[in-house]
Design a protein around this motif. Structure first.
Motif, mmCIF file in Angstrom:
data_model
loop_
_atom_site.group_PDB
_atom_site.id
_atom_site.type_symbol
_atom_site.label_atom_id
_atom_site.label_comp_id
_atom_site.label_asym_id
_atom_site.label_seq_id
_atom_site.Cartn_x
_atom_site.Cartn_y
_atom_site.Cartn_z
ATOM 1 N N ALA A 32 -5.242 -40.704 -109.943
ATOM 2 C CA ALA A 32 -6.541 -40.047 -109.789
ATOM 3 C C ALA A 32 -6.406 -38.529 -109.945
ATOM 4 O O ALA A 32 -7.244 -37.882 -110.588
ATOM 5 C CB ALA A 32 -7.139 -40.393 -108.430
ATOM 6 N N PHE A 33 -5.353 -37.957 -109.377
ATOM 7 C CA PHE A 33 -5.130 -36.512 -109.509
ATOM 8 C C PHE A 33 -4.841 -36.148 -110.968
ATOM 9 O O PHE A 33 -5.351 -35.144 -111.475
ATOM 10 C CB PHE A 33 -3.967 -36.095 -108.614
ATOM 11 C CG PHE A 33 -3.798 -34.604 -108.497
ATOM 12 C CD1 PHE A 33 -4.713 -33.851 -107.799
ATOM 13 C CD2 PHE A 33 -2.712 -33.965 -109.075
ATOM 14 C CE1 PHE A 33 -4.560 -32.469 -107.675
ATOM 15 C CE2 PHE A 33 -2.545 -32.596 -108.961
ATOM 16 C CZ PHE A 33 -3.473 -31.845 -108.263
ATOM 17 N N PHE A 34 -4.030 -36.963 -111.646
ATOM 18 C CA PHE A 34 -3.736 -36.719 -113.057
ATOM 19 C C PHE A 34 -5.009 -36.732 -113.901
ATOM 20 O O PHE A 34 -5.104 -36.017 -114.907
ATOM 21 C CB PHE A 34 -2.790 -37.794 -113.601
ATOM 22 C CG PHE A 34 -1.362 -37.652 -113.140
ATOM 23 C CD1 PHE A 34 -0.952 -36.549 -112.425
ATOM 24 C CD2 PHE A 34 -0.427 -38.642 -113.422
ATOM 25 C CE1 PHE A 34 0.364 -36.414 -111.991
ATOM 26 C CE2 PHE A 34 0.882 -38.521 -113.010
ATOM 27 C CZ PHE A 34 1.287 -37.414 -112.285
ATOM 28 N N SER A 35 -5.974 -37.565 -113.522
ATOM 29 C CA SER A 35 -7.166 -37.724 -114.345
ATOM 30 C C SER A 35 -8.078 -36.509 -114.319
ATOM 31 O O SER A 35 -8.949 -36.376 -115.184
ATOM 32 C CB SER A 35 -7.954 -38.964 -113.882
ATOM 33 O OG SER A 35 -8.573 -38.737 -112.630
ATOM 34 N N VAL A 36 -7.879 -35.630 -113.341
ATOM 35 C CA VAL A 36 -8.792 -34.492 -113.196
ATOM 36 C C VAL A 36 -8.073 -33.147 -113.322
ATOM 37 O O VAL A 36 -8.369 -32.356 -114.222
ATOM 38 C CB VAL A 36 -9.523 -34.555 -111.829
ATOM 39 C CG1 VAL A 36 -10.417 -33.334 -111.643
ATOM 40 C CG2 VAL A 36 -10.347 -35.825 -111.726
ATOM 41 N N ALA A 37 -7.141 -32.876 -112.409
ATOM 42 C CA ALA A 37 -6.610 -31.523 -112.247
ATOM 43 C C ALA A 37 -5.918 -30.972 -113.500
ATOM 44 O O ALA A 37 -6.251 -29.867 -113.950
ATOM 45 C CB ALA A 37 -5.666 -31.482 -111.046
ATOM 46 N N PRO A 38 -4.941 -31.691 -114.104
ATOM 47 C CA PRO A 38 -4.310 -31.126 -115.307
ATOM 48 C C PRO A 38 -5.294 -30.931 -116.459
ATOM 49 O O PRO A 38 -5.139 -30.003 -117.250
ATOM 50 C CB PRO A 38 -3.231 -32.162 -115.662
ATOM 51 C CG PRO A 38 -2.997 -32.933 -114.412
ATOM 52 C CD PRO A 38 -4.319 -32.965 -113.721
ATOM 53 N N LYS A 39 -6.300 -31.774 -116.534
ATOM 54 C CA LYS A 39 -7.266 -31.691 -117.634
ATOM 55 C C LYS A 39 -8.109 -30.421 -117.543
ATOM 56 O O LYS A 39 -8.319 -29.721 -118.542
ATOM 57 C CB LYS A 39 -8.166 -32.929 -117.638
ATOM 58 C CG LYS A 39 -7.493 -34.171 -118.168
ATOM 59 C CD LYS A 39 -8.429 -35.357 -118.161
ATOM 60 C CE LYS A 39 -7.828 -36.546 -118.882
ATOM 61 N NZ LYS A 39 -6.478 -36.870 -118.449
ATOM 62 N N VAL A 40 -8.606 -30.124 -116.344
ATOM 63 C CA VAL A 40 -9.464 -28.948 -116.225
ATOM 64 C C VAL A 40 -8.664 -27.663 -116.419
ATOM 65 O O VAL A 40 -9.171 -26.688 -116.993
ATOM 66 C CB VAL A 40 -10.210 -28.955 -114.869
ATOM 67 C CG1 VAL A 40 -11.093 -30.180 -114.756
ATOM 68 C CG2 VAL A 40 -9.265 -28.870 -113.689
ATOM 69 N N ALA A 41 -7.410 -27.643 -115.957
ATOM 70 C CA ALA A 41 -6.578 -26.460 -116.179
ATOM 71 C C ALA A 41 -6.261 -26.294 -117.663
ATOM 72 O O ALA A 41 -6.314 -25.183 -118.206
ATOM 73 C CB ALA A 41 -5.280 -26.571 -115.370
ATOM 74 N N ALA A 42 -5.949 -27.402 -118.346
ATOM 75 C CA ALA A 42 -5.607 -27.332 -119.764
ATOM 76 C C ALA A 42 -6.801 -26.900 -120.613
ATOM 77 O O ALA A 42 -6.647 -26.124 -121.564
ATOM 78 C CB ALA A 42 -5.089 -28.687 -120.245
ATOM 79 N N VAL A 43 -7.998 -27.377 -120.272
ATOM 80 C CA VAL A 43 -9.159 -27.024 -121.090
ATOM 81 C C VAL A 43 -9.503 -25.550 -120.917
ATOM 82 O O VAL A 43 -9.994 -24.906 -121.857
ATOM 83 C CB VAL A 43 -10.358 -27.938 -120.751
ATOM 84 C CG1 VAL A 43 -11.060 -27.517 -119.470
ATOM 85 C CG2 VAL A 43 -11.353 -27.969 -121.907
ATOM 86 N N LEU A 44 -9.233 -24.975 -119.748
ATOM 87 C CA LEU A 44 -9.468 -23.543 -119.572
ATOM 88 C C LEU A 44 -8.496 -22.730 -120.407
ATOM 89 O O LEU A 44 -8.890 -21.751 -121.063
ATOM 90 C CB LEU A 44 -9.364 -23.158 -118.096
ATOM 91 C CG LEU A 44 -9.543 -21.662 -117.803
ATOM 92 C CD1 LEU A 44 -10.880 -21.160 -118.314
ATOM 93 C CD2 LEU A 44 -9.398 -21.372 -116.310
ATOM 94 N N VAL A 45 -7.220 -23.101 -120.403
ATOM 95 C CA VAL A 45 -6.243 -22.397 -121.245
ATOM 96 C C VAL A 45 -6.624 -22.532 -122.714
ATOM 97 O O VAL A 45 -6.494 -21.585 -123.494
ATOM 98 C CB VAL A 45 -4.819 -22.940 -120.995
ATOM 99 C CG1 VAL A 45 -3.818 -22.225 -121.888
ATOM 100 C CG2 VAL A 45 -4.422 -22.756 -119.540
ATOM 101 N N LEU A 46 -7.098 -23.711 -123.101
ATOM 102 C CA LEU A 46 -7.538 -23.916 -124.475
ATOM 103 C C LEU A 46 -8.689 -22.980 -124.823
ATOM 104 O O LEU A 46 -8.700 -22.371 -125.912
ATOM 105 C CB LEU A 46 -7.963 -25.374 -124.653
ATOM 106 C CG LEU A 46 -8.496 -25.780 -126.031
ATOM 107 C CD1 LEU A 46 -7.431 -25.579 -127.098
ATOM 108 C CD2 LEU A 46 -8.956 -27.231 -126.018
ATOM 109 N N MET A 47 -9.638 -22.823 -123.918
ATOM 110 C CA MET A 47 -10.747 -21.898 -124.171
ATOM 111 C C MET A 47 -10.248 -20.466 -124.275
ATOM 112 O O MET A 47 -10.758 -19.678 -125.082
ATOM 113 C CB MET A 47 -11.795 -22.022 -123.063
ATOM 114 C CG MET A 47 -12.597 -23.308 -123.103
ATOM 115 S SD MET A 47 -14.090 -23.262 -122.074
ATOM 116 C CE MET A 47 -13.389 -23.092 -120.430
#
Length: 512
Positions: free
Chosen positions: A258-273
């Motif tokens: 459950a943690f993998f499904s949210v936390a790494p994704k939101v951090a990665a999408v911010l770096v991508l932006m």
């Protein structure tokens, strides 16, 4: 810059670095506390102390980052603290607190004392805090070096958490995760080396970065940027670095998945932006990439987003395990997160922020509710085992139905609002660029909502419209802890409320 100015900059930066420094101290403190408690008290009390300290540490870090007045660059343009970074840090902190609470509430004392299969060792608390630290650093990184180091910290913690439980499936999932992660890290590092060679700087916000990149051959510069995005796509579970996702999610315990499904994704999408738009310091990457006809990331990102949506949804159709189904669902939602980035507009980025904030509740609720239904029925997470459970567990079943509607993107859930904002921004971008790939992403992305109906609504259909298993096949039911039920059901409330009042979050995002 003189040595005195450098020292003053470091001292000034410590104020904005406070939450990360606190998490570093908490990580070390948890390791020491575990060594002391495990020798002086029972395993049961040790677990409660470690869980309480971990929850308090992450919660304090989230509150600290909101209350800290420091904004701007830290440590000579190595990090950058802005409202976007703070928003994502709050999302990450909430995800950490929720999964720790859920694990604490659903692990019975007998499992702690006997260390049964599926039991998470005490070290998982400190590793989760360390992973939260890495995610916090990702959200404020604007230097290629700090981006790489923070991603590696998150990755190492992820490998450990996946393989923590003592069973063969966990070991296999952890090894696969490690192998794919190593490949993506190597590719990302190679892309970063190319960018450094082209621009002569690691600072994404430096004026020379955009100027020098614009002077390079368009194809070479685009390839270098896409290679650099490999590590981010890996954490985002984006195509083509998504292959690890179903095996890792299936192998990891439910709180970890459950943690993998949210936390790494939101951090990665911010770096991508940050990479595709950069910060407004001199000549930004956004001006370089979108203001000329030589370099554009819109089309490659549109292709990756469309591939993620298609592969995630089509692969989920034939899944029989609920965790693998949710794993492929996260691949599809990684594609939907990229939709707002593809627009390369302010409206698109606000849609990403809205999507990420709401996806926190949707994804965690999906994992928790499915796990609670399986626990209550005394079964594994095989989808067919959910047949006929609706009348037996009405509260959990109704809540899970709402969550499945949210994942599909149907009203009356905030999943509909999030997709509406993302695709509206994408259509506006298409009208300005006339890029056929943007139109293809818009049309096929919306059509995929119909595909996702098939597998998202399969579980509610089984819950309410299929008879329960025969008595010979029906396992004995088990009592589920009520606080865990209320936690999972409580996560569903924002899914409905933010559909009725989306302006609450939108005004916060636009006015902050």
């Amino acid at each position: 810059m003189s040595l005195t100015d450098q020292l003053n900059d470091i001292l000034t930066s410590l104020g904005g670095f406070g939450p990360m420094a606190w998490l570093s101290a908490a990580f070390c403190g948890l390791l020491i506390t575990e060594l002391i408690l495990i020798r002086s008290t029972s395993r049961f009390k040790t677990r409660y102390w470690l869980a309480g300290l971990s929850i308090s540490s992450i919660l304090l870090a989230g509150v600290w980052t909101v209350l800290s007045p420091t904004r701007g660059f830290l440590f000579m343009h190595l990090l950058f603290v802005d409202n976007q970074a703070i928003y994502f840090q709050v999302v990450i902190a909430l995800a950490g607190v929720f999964v720790l609470l859920y694990e604490l509430l659903t692990t019975p004392p007998s499992q702690v004392h006997q260390q049964k299969e599926g039991f998470l060792p005490f070290e998982w608390y400190s590793i989760l805090v360390a992973m939260t630290l890495g995610l916090f650093l990702m959200t404020v990184s604007v230097n290629l070096l700090s981006i790489y180091l923070s991603i590696e910290l998150v990755s190492i913690c992820s490998y450990l958490l996946t393989a923590f439980t003592a069973d063969r499936k966990a070991s296999e999932g952890g090894i696969k995760y490690l192998l794919f992660g190593s490949v993506s890290s190597a590719v990302m590092l190679y892309g970063m080396s190319l960018l450094y060679g082209m621009t002569g700087t690691l600072d994404l916000t430096a004026e020379t970065f955009g100027i020098e990149l614009a002077s390079q051959d368009a194809a070479v510069a685009t390839v270098a940027i896409l290679l650099t995005l490999a590590g981010l796509l890996f954490k985002l579970a984006g195509v083509p670095f998504h292959v690890w996702t179903p095996d890792a999610y299936e192998a990891a315990p439910v709180p970890v998945a459950a943690f993998f499904s949210v936390a790494p994704k939101v951090a990665a999408v911010l770096v991508l932006m940050r990479i595709v738009t950069a910060l407004p310091v001199g000549s930004s990457i956004a001006q370089t990439l979108t203001g000329t006809t030589t370099i554009s990331l819109q089309t490659p990102l549109a292709v990756l987003a469309l591939a993620g949506i298609l592969i995630g949804n089509l692969s989920a159709l034939r899944q029989t395990d609920a965790k693998r189904l949710l794993a492929y669902s996260t691949i599809a939602h990684a594609g939907f997160l990229l939709v707002g980035v593809v627009a390369l507009t302010e409206a698109g980025f606000e849609a990403v922020l809205f999507y990420a904030g709401t996806y926190l509740f949707i994804s965690l609720a999906a994992f928790f509710l499915i796990d609670l239904l399986a626990r209550a029925n005394g079964t594994d997470l095989t989808i067919s085992q959910f047949a006929g459970l609706g009348p037996k567990f009405p509260l959990l079943s109704v809540a899970l139905t709402v969550v499945m509607l949210a994942l599909t993107g149907l009203p009356p859930t905030v999943g509909f609002t999030a997709k509406l904002l993302a695709f509206s921004a994408l259509f506006d971008a298409y009208q300005h660029t006339s890029d056929n790939w943007l139109l293809a992403l818009f049309v096929l992305g919306l059509l995929n909502a119909l595909i996702s109906l098939v597998y998202y609504l399969k579980i509610p259909f089984l819950l309410f419209f299929r008879p329960a298993l025969a008595s010979s096949e029906q396992p004995s039911t088990r009592k589920v802890v009520k606080p865990a039920v209320w936690l999972a059901v409580g996560l569903v409330v924002p899914i409905i409320v933010l559909f009725l009042k989306p302006d609450w979050l939108l005004q916060f995002l636009t006015g902050w």
